[in-house]
Design a protein around this motif. Sequence first.
Motif, short mmCIF file in Angstrom:
data_model
loop_
_atom_site.label_atom_id
_atom_site.label_comp_id
_atom_site.label_asym_id
_atom_site.label_seq_id
_atom_site.Cartn_x
_atom_site.Cartn_y
_atom_site.Cartn_z
N VAL A 36 0.84 -1.20 0.00
CA VAL A 36 0.00 0.00 0.00
C VAL A 36 0.87 1.24 0.00
CG1 VAL A 36 -1.67 1.35 1.33
CG2 VAL A 36 -1.97 -1.11 1.10
N GLY A 37 1.94 1.22 0.79
CA GLY A 37 2.86 2.36 0.84
C GLY A 37 3.50 2.63 -0.51
N VAL A 38 3.89 1.57 -1.21
CA VAL A 38 4.49 1.72 -2.54
C VAL A 38 3.46 2.33 -3.50
CG1 VAL A 38 5.36 0.46 -4.53
CG2 VAL A 38 6.17 -0.13 -2.24
N LYS A 39 2.24 1.82 -3.42
CA LYS A 39 1.18 2.32 -4.30
C LYS A 39 0.91 3.80 -4.07
CE LYS A 39 -3.58 1.22 -5.65
NZ LYS A 39 -4.75 0.33 -5.38
N ARG A 40 0.98 4.21 -2.81
CA ARG A 40 0.74 5.62 -2.48
C ARG A 40 2.01 6.46 -2.54
NH1 ARG A 40 -4.15 5.59 0.59
NH2 ARG A 40 -5.51 4.17 -0.57
N LYS A 41 3.13 5.80 -2.89
CA LYS A 41 4.44 6.47 -2.96
C LYS A 41 4.86 7.03 -1.60
CE LYS A 41 3.93 7.63 -7.86
NZ LYS A 41 3.92 8.70 -8.89
N LYS A 44 8.13 4.30 3.04
CA LYS A 44 8.91 4.51 4.26
C LYS A 44 8.08 5.23 5.32
CE LYS A 44 13.49 4.59 2.10
NZ LYS A 44 14.72 5.40 1.86
N ASP A 45 7.30 6.21 4.90
CA ASP A 45 6.47 6.96 5.85
C ASP A 45 5.42 6.05 6.49
OD1 ASP A 45 7.76 9.38 5.51
OD2 ASP A 45 6.46 10.02 3.88
N LEU A 46 4.76 5.23 5.68
CA LEU A 46 3.71 4.38 6.22
C LEU A 46 4.27 3.35 7.19
CD1 LEU A 46 0.76 3.65 6.30
CD2 LEU A 46 1.08 2.22 4.27
N VAL A 47 5.41 2.78 6.86
CA VAL A 47 6.06 1.83 7.78
C VAL A 47 6.43 2.53 9.08
CG1 VAL A 47 8.11 0.41 8.14
CG2 VAL A 47 6.89 0.32 5.96
N LEU A 71 -1.54 12.73 17.45
CA LEU A 71 -2.76 12.46 16.67
C LEU A 71 -2.54 12.73 15.18
CD1 LEU A 71 -5.93 13.51 18.70
CD2 LEU A 71 -4.84 11.29 18.45
N GLU A 72 -1.63 13.61 14.86
CA GLU A 72 -1.31 13.85 13.45
C GLU A 72 -0.71 12.58 12.84
OE1 GLU A 72 1.27 16.90 10.58
OE2 GLU A 72 1.35 17.11 12.76
N THR A 73 0.11 11.87 13.62
CA THR A 73 0.67 10.60 13.16
C THR A 73 -0.44 9.59 12.91
OG1 THR A 73 2.77 10.93 14.34
CG2 THR A 73 2.16 8.66 13.80
N VAL A 74 -1.41 9.54 13.81
CA VAL A 74 -2.55 8.63 13.65
C VAL A 74 -3.31 8.96 12.36
CG1 VAL A 74 -4.76 7.87 14.62
CG2 VAL A 74 -2.80 8.27 16.14
N MET A 75 -3.52 10.25 12.11
CA MET A 75 -4.24 10.68 10.91
C MET A 75 -3.46 10.29 9.65
SD MET A 75 -7.19 12.24 11.47
CE MET A 75 -7.47 13.38 10.12
N ASN A 76 -2.16 10.54 9.66
CA ASN A 76 -1.34 10.18 8.50
C ASN A 76 -1.40 8.69 8.22
OD1 ASN A 76 -0.16 12.58 7.40
ND2 ASN A 76 1.14 12.75 9.22
N TRP A 77 -1.30 7.90 9.27
CA TRP A 77 -1.37 6.43 9.14
C TRP A 77 -2.70 6.00 8.55
CZ3 TRP A 77 -4.68 3.01 11.79
CH2 TRP A 77 -4.36 1.65 11.69
N LYS A 78 -3.78 6.52 9.09
CA LYS A 78 -5.12 6.13 8.63
C LYS A 78 -5.39 6.57 7.20
CE LYS A 78 -10.02 7.07 9.41
NZ LYS A 78 -10.20 7.80 8.14
N LEU A 79 -5.06 7.80 6.87
CA LEU A 79 -5.37 8.34 5.54
C LEU A 79 -4.49 7.74 4.44
CD1 LEU A 79 -5.88 12.12 6.43
CD2 LEU A 79 -7.64 10.38 6.04
N THR A 80 -3.33 7.20 4.81
CA THR A 80 -2.45 6.56 3.83
C THR A 80 -2.77 5.08 3.69
OG1 THR A 80 -0.69 8.13 4.40
CG2 THR A 80 -0.05 6.17 3.15
N LYS A 81 -3.04 4.44 4.79
CA LYS A 81 -3.33 3.00 4.78
C LYS A 81 -4.69 2.70 4.16
CE LYS A 81 -3.86 -0.93 7.91
NZ LYS A 81 -4.00 -1.35 9.33
N GLY A 82 -5.67 3.56 4.43
CA GLY A 82 -7.01 3.36 3.91
C GLY A 82 -7.33 4.35 2.80
N LYS A 83 -8.59 4.53 2.55
CA LYS A 83 -9.02 5.45 1.50
C LYS A 83 -8.72 6.88 1.93
CE LYS A 83 -12.98 6.72 -1.36
NZ LYS A 83 -12.25 6.54 -2.64
#
Length: 273
Positions: A36-41, A44-47, A71-83
């Motif tokens: 998913v991280g590769v797809k979203r480019k 490294k950030d998602l991991v 909480l910004e980290t949580v938001m980044n994780w959620k918005l990158t991992k999901g839709k």
Amino acid sequence: MGLRPGVPAARVLWKVADPAEWEKSLCKYDVALRAVGVKRKKEKDLVKWDAAMDTLKTRFEAQGKLSLSDLETVMNWKLTKGKFRPLMNLFLSNSPSLVQKATEETLGSLNAPVAKALAPLCQLKGIGPATASAVLACLRPDRFPFMADEAMEAAGVERLYTVKAYEEFAKVLCNKAASLGEPWTAERVGRALWAEATSSDLLSSMADAPPKVKKLKVTKATEEKEGGAMEKAATAGGGKAGKRAADAGDGEGDEAEEKLPAKRRRAPTRAAN
């Protein structure tokens, strides 16, 4: 509303009672996350954000609250991992003091009913039940699974981002975890479902993709080299062909016979009696 990609495979897993099969799906999580991280480019950030989610509980309990940055980290994780949804700017408009107050209240409501546990975080701008569930899943994975689209649909829960839908989702995943036994939790079940759906979608995408043909770079020097080789081969081939023609004779019948020595010429054929 169509299903998220890969959900049919996760629905098959949902019906499985063998914990060993669930473990196999859970083992796909890291590879699926990187894909998913590769797809979203943002691999490294998602991991990095996923690793930070694993330590969120420790930071939360040590501080008694979370910061706006947490909480910004949580938001980044959620918005990158999901839709992806354009919620970050809205979330960042919350004041640090408001975030700290909401997270302090969350820490004190982990044993409350699901709706009350969600309430403090849902008061913040840009945060709904899904994002709130990401925080709760880190703190009490036995009660609160992350509200992933793929996991919801695999479990047969309608994909609605409401408190009522999350209550149903949390209930069925807690029940599934209980049926699988230790060490399964509601969050662990949700991760396995997400990993199964995502990895299935990845394999499907790879199967459908046309094969890549490597283009060779042709330089002027290469063209001259290949041209010279072809000319040399043609010359050599012509010489051999000429030699074969000479050995075999230039023609047929009387024309060829004229070129033979007299003593080797064929005798006239006698007429049949």
